[in-house]
Motif scaffolding. Structure first.
Motif: not given
Length: 546
Positions: A382-395
């Protein structure tokens, strides 16, 4: 095989209800608050020192320790306790030198440290690599060995045990790190109580069958009748141990002399206790004083572990040597002596009630390890892949939900892959050797990143890419050299490589910086007293059992 009795199931059910209810209570209290990803992944500011220390040990001790280390105790004796006692020393080093750097720089994941100190490319490569190792090696092997052990004791069937352990672990993990941390306190209490019950039974059996008045007398009898099993430092050719295939091998190949004190054992331990998301995550959400106290508490608990996981194996060796467990210790298929059958054999001799407690202890160790590993997988994804590359503005709620999906997905993969490990002769050795291939590179990158300012991103990238090929090459070139020695050689080559690359192409000003100041490493008087006490006990143990 003695099956579980009604009293055993009752005790196990009480354990299950207590852990589940306590975890649910913590979860519902937390749920009333606003959803926060740092709280879910790190339990930021929520874990006390005793919860951190207990969670570290609960996550560390699993079926591979109960089954594998007891088997090693049967085969080579107290020497295998170096993994536990040197881990206690490593925890002190991590508490003094690693934790201040992580906490001062607000590091929440290991890839985040690499991104801040070196480059996003290095961080992403290592994040993907860690995820693959955590899922396909660590999580899968914990589930496989755990299900194998639980099936041996309960007779419920391997598949039922795999699914049951996974579902139990998912239930705890979905509550987040706070639920894991506090339920781990109960897990450790059960783990220690059940483990000591098995140790007591093993010594009581020696007393009844062979000699020695009571448990303390039996302990003296064991030491006298297995004197060769009470040496911590092994010399070449000193002890030949069963290889599980009907032959023998030199124990020196596994624990080569002084390497456990001043050699590559430190590399393996620093990788596990200092550079491993699975472990360090428990302390990253606390303040420095609390985190250090937690690691110190874990170090004290580590000193106790050989009594629980090694001593029963030595007692089983003495019993076997004197004519007991002759057929039970043989592999049903090959009829070869299998030292890793020592702990299950002892458990099956426990009386009703105590067997249920030990069964609960083994389950607690397995489930705690599964939950901790699954949470770490989720955190990195979540913190190193999803938030950085897939959904940077994720809630915050999105990050937590994706984390829960990642937990379930990782566990499903592990359920599917776990049966495949049956093709390996020794799943425990498979874990040690595979992780040993990557430990030198991880430790080299982290140590130079923390304590040598000139190390740059290119050097870290070269080391990351060269680690596995170098490890495999040394295995091919030096098959007769002990594995720990080969690990040390790879580490030295990688450090030299990083230094060379960093000197040839110096990093630019301001590139890849972390705050490292001398005042960060100051320790309190109380913590120093604890450090001296743990260090003194370790030194005394090695002097007595050298």
């Amino acid at each position: 095989m003695q099956q579980l009795q009604a009293l055993d199931y009752t005790i196990f059910l009480i354990y299950f209800v207590v852990v589940s209810s306590y975890g649910y209570w913590i979860y519902t209290r937390k749920k009333r608050q606003e959803v926060d990803s740092k709280d879910f992944f790190l339990a930021e500011g929520s874990l006390t020192w005793w919860a951190i220390g207990a969670s570290l040990i609960a996550s560390n001790i699993s079926a591979e320790q109960f089954i594998g280390m007891s088997g090693s105790g049967f085969a080579m004796g107290l020497a295998i306790a170096s993994y536990e006692w040197m881990a206690a020393a490593t925890l002190l080093v991590v508490a003094i030198f690693f934790l201040p750097i992580y906490l001062r720089n607000k590091i929440y994941t290991m890839p985040q440290f690499l991104a801040q100190r070196y480059s996003p490319t290095v961080a992403t490569i290592m994040a993907v690599f860690w995820l693959l190792v955590y899922i396909f090696v660590n999580l899968t092997s914990i589930l496989y060995l755990g299900a194998l052990a639980v099936d041996t004791i309960s007779g419920l069937g391997f598949t039922v045990c795999v699914i049951g352990l996974a579902v139990f672990a998912i239930f705890i993990t979905l509550g987040g790190m706070k639920v894991i941390g506090y339920t781990d306190v109960i897990q450790v209490v059960v783990l220690v109580a059940g483990g000591l019950a098995t140790t007591y039974l093993a010594l009581e059996l020696v007393s009844q069958k062979l000699g020695g008045e009571g448990v303390w007398g039996a302990l003296g009898f064991v030491k006298e009748n297995a004197a060769d099993h009470f040496h911590m430092i092994l010399n070449k050719g000193q002890m030949m141990i069963p290889d599980g295939k009907g032959g023998t091998s030199d124990a020196y190949q596994l624990l080569p002399g002084l390497a456990v004190l001043i050699g590559a054992m430190w590399i393996a331990n620093l990788n596990y206790w200092g550079c491993n998301q699975y472990i360090t995550q428990r302390a990253l959400g606390a303040d420095l004083g609390t985190a250090r106290a937690g690691l110190l508490f874990a170090a004290f608990l580590k000193l106790l572990m050989p009594v629980i996981v090694v001593l029963p194996g030595i007692a089983a060796y003495v019993l076997h040597k004197n004519g007991f467990f002759q057929t039970e210790m043989l592999d049903p298929a090959t009829q070869a002596l299998r030292s890793d059958r020592a702990y299950p054999v002892l458990l099956n001799l426990l009386p009703a009630g105590l067997k249920g407690l030990s069964f609960a202890a083994l389950t607690a160790a397995i489930v705690a390890s599964l939950a901790g590993k699954a949470n770490s997988i989720s955190t990195i994804f979540v913190l190193d892949l999803d938030k950085k590359y897939f959904k940077k503005d994720a809630s915050e709620s999105h990050l937590v939900n994706v984390g829960k999906v990642a937990i379930i997905a990782a566990m499903v993969i592990a359920i599917i892959m776990a049966p495949q490990l049956s093709r390996f002769d020794q799943a425990f050795q498979f874990i040690q050797e595979f992780t040993g291939l990557i430990s030198p590179g991880v430790v080299a990158i982290f140590l130079l990143g923390m304590f040598w300012k000139r190390a740059n991103g290119l050097a870290a990238l070269v080391a990351a890419l060269a680690t596995l090929p170098l490890g495999l090459a040394f295995n091919e070139w030096m098959p007769a050299v002990p594995f720990l020695h080969r690990m040390g050689y790879v580490f030295l080559v990688l450090v030299a490589l990083m230094v060379l690359v960093s000197l040839i192409k110096p990093k630019k000003a301001g590139e890849g910086e972390v705050i490292v100041e001398s005042d960060m490493f100051k320790i309190s008087g109380g913590f120093l007293a604890g450090v001296l006490m743990v260090s003194g006990i370790i030194a005394a143990l090695y002097l007595v059992f050298w």
